[in-house]
Design a protein around this motif. Structure first.
Motif, PDB file in Angstrom:
ATOM      1  N   GLY A   1      -2.859   4.327  -7.762  1.00 15.75           N
ATOM      2  CA  GLY A   1      -3.651   3.586  -6.724  1.00 15.75           C
ATOM      3  C   GLY A   1      -4.466   2.479  -7.549  1.00 15.75           C
ATOM      4  N   LYS A   2      -4.690   2.547  -8.729  1.00 14.45           N
ATOM      5  CA  LYS A   2      -5.466   1.424  -9.648  1.00 14.45           C
ATOM      6  C   LYS A   2      -4.672   0.127  -9.670  1.00 14.45           C
ATOM      7  CE  LYS A   2      -8.263   4.549 -12.484  1.00 14.45           C
ATOM      8  NZ  LYS A   2      -8.723   4.855 -13.957  1.00 14.45           N
ATOM      9  N   VAL A   3      -3.397   0.518  -9.647  1.00 19.54           N
ATOM     10  CA  VAL A   3      -2.354  -0.834  -9.798  1.00 19.54           C
ATOM     11  C   VAL A   3      -2.473  -1.370  -8.298  1.00 19.54           C
ATOM     12  CG1 VAL A   3      -0.035  -1.694  -9.879  1.00 19.54           C
ATOM     13  CG2 VAL A   3      -0.975   0.252 -11.504  1.00 19.54           C
ATOM     14  N   LYS A   4      -2.375  -0.459  -7.370  1.00 20.65           N
ATOM     15  CA  LYS A   4      -2.528  -1.299  -5.927  1.00 20.65           C
ATOM     16  C   LYS A   4      -3.655  -1.917  -6.084  1.00 20.65           C
ATOM     17  CE  LYS A   4       0.290   2.405  -3.992  1.00 20.65           C
ATOM     18  NZ  LYS A   4       0.371   3.622  -3.158  1.00 20.65           N
ATOM     19  N   ILE A   5      -4.844  -1.441  -6.396  1.00 22.82           N
ATOM     20  CA  ILE A   5      -6.184  -2.217  -6.120  1.00 22.82           C
ATOM     21  C   ILE A   5      -6.218  -3.418  -7.010  1.00 22.82           C
ATOM     22  CG2 ILE A   5      -8.885  -1.894  -6.546  1.00 22.82           C
ATOM     23  CD1 ILE A   5      -7.805  -0.137  -4.141  1.00 22.82           C
TER      24      ILE A   5
ATOM     25  N   TRP B   1       0.770  -1.229  -0.130  1.00 24.11           N
ATOM     26  CA  TRP B   1      -0.129   0.065   0.040  1.00 24.11           C
ATOM     27  C   TRP B   1       0.729   1.090   0.069  1.00 24.11           C
ATOM     28  CZ3 TRP B   1      -4.518  -0.573  -1.946  1.00 24.11           C
ATOM     29  CH2 TRP B   1      -5.266  -1.879  -1.640  1.00 24.11           C
ATOM     30  N   ASN B   2       1.847   1.321   0.438  1.00 21.20           N
ATOM     31  CA  ASN B   2       2.800   2.360   0.419  1.00 21.20           C
ATOM     32  C   ASN B   2       3.808   2.302  -0.881  1.00 21.20           C
ATOM     33  OD1 ASN B   2       2.016   3.363   3.152  1.00 21.20           O
ATOM     34  ND2 ASN B   2       3.684   1.845   3.861  1.00 21.20           N
ATOM     35  N   ALA B   3       3.692   1.443  -1.810  1.00 22.26           N
ATOM     36  CA  ALA B   3       4.424   1.577  -3.050  1.00 22.26           C
ATOM     37  C   ALA B   3       3.974   2.778  -3.649  1.00 22.26           C
ATOM     38  CB  ALA B   3       4.213   0.366  -3.660  1.00 22.26           C
ATOM     39  N   CYS B   4       5.250   3.178  -4.643  1.00 15.28           N
ATOM     40  CA  CYS B   4       5.173   4.445  -5.458  1.00 15.28           C
ATOM     41  C   CYS B   4       4.475   4.134  -6.621  1.00 15.28           C
ATOM     42  CB  CYS B   4       6.420   5.103  -5.369  1.00 15.28           C
ATOM     43  SG  CYS B   4       5.990   6.737  -6.244  1.00 15.28           S
TER      44      CYS B   4
ATOM     45  N   TRP C   1      -4.053  -6.019  -5.276  1.00 16.83           N
ATOM     46  CA  TRP C   1      -4.970  -6.431  -4.165  1.00 16.83           C
ATOM     47  C   TRP C   1      -6.049  -7.369  -4.443  1.00 16.83           C
ATOM     48  CZ3 TRP C   1      -9.685  -4.105  -2.153  1.00 16.83           C
ATOM     49  CH2 TRP C   1      -9.962  -4.574  -0.858  1.00 16.83           C
ATOM     50  N   ARG C   2      -6.777  -7.075  -5.365  1.00 12.30           N
ATOM     51  CA  ARG C   2      -7.908  -7.946  -5.715  1.00 12.30           C
ATOM     52  C   ARG C   2      -7.614  -8.935  -6.444  1.00 12.30           C
ATOM     53  NH1 ARG C   2     -12.642  -4.999  -8.905  1.00 12.30           N
ATOM     54  NH2 ARG C   2     -13.392  -7.106  -8.065  1.00 12.30           N
ATOM     55  N   GLY C   3      -6.331  -9.191  -7.120  1.00 12.95           N
ATOM     56  CA  GLY C   3      -5.768 -10.361  -7.663  1.00 12.95           C
ATOM     57  C   GLY C   3      -5.249 -11.171  -6.384  1.00 12.95           C
ATOM     58  N   CYS C   4      -4.816 -10.719  -5.513  1.00 11.08           N
ATOM     59  CA  CYS C   4      -4.151 -11.515  -4.603  1.00 11.08           C
ATOM     60  C   CYS C   4      -5.350 -12.236  -3.541  1.00 11.08           C
ATOM     61  CB  CYS C   4      -3.196 -10.775  -3.269  1.00 11.08           C
ATOM     62  SG  CYS C   4      -1.706 -10.341  -4.089  1.00 11.08           S
TER      63      CYS C   4
END
Length: 71
Positions: A24-28, A18-21, A31-34
């Motif tokens: 936000g869409k990539v993080k979501i 969540w702190n990665a640079c 996260w959903r993939g995991c």
């Protein structure tokens, strides 16, 4: 001890995630993939949405999260 929460290693991993640079869409998306919660064709079919389960790109494999992210 023995609670239902994440282990310390998992907590550190998600904190880095969540702190990665990155956008936000990539993080979501990751996260959903995991969590196996991407709207793959297999998932849509299980929800009685009329779609073929085969992948649109390779036409042979059933479209699951593993297939979408790995293949």
């Amino acid at each position: 001890p023995g609670g239902s929460g994440s282990s310390g290693v998992e907590e550190k991993l998600w904190k880095k995630h969540w702190n990665a640079c990155v956008h936000g869409k990539v993080k979501i998306f990751s996260w959903r993939g995991c969590l196996d919660s991407l709207p793959t064709r297999t998932k849509l079919s299980r929800r009685r949405i009329p779609v073929e389960e085969a992948c649109l790109f390779c036409h042979g494999t059933i479209e699951t999260v593993e297939h979408v992210l790995r293949d």
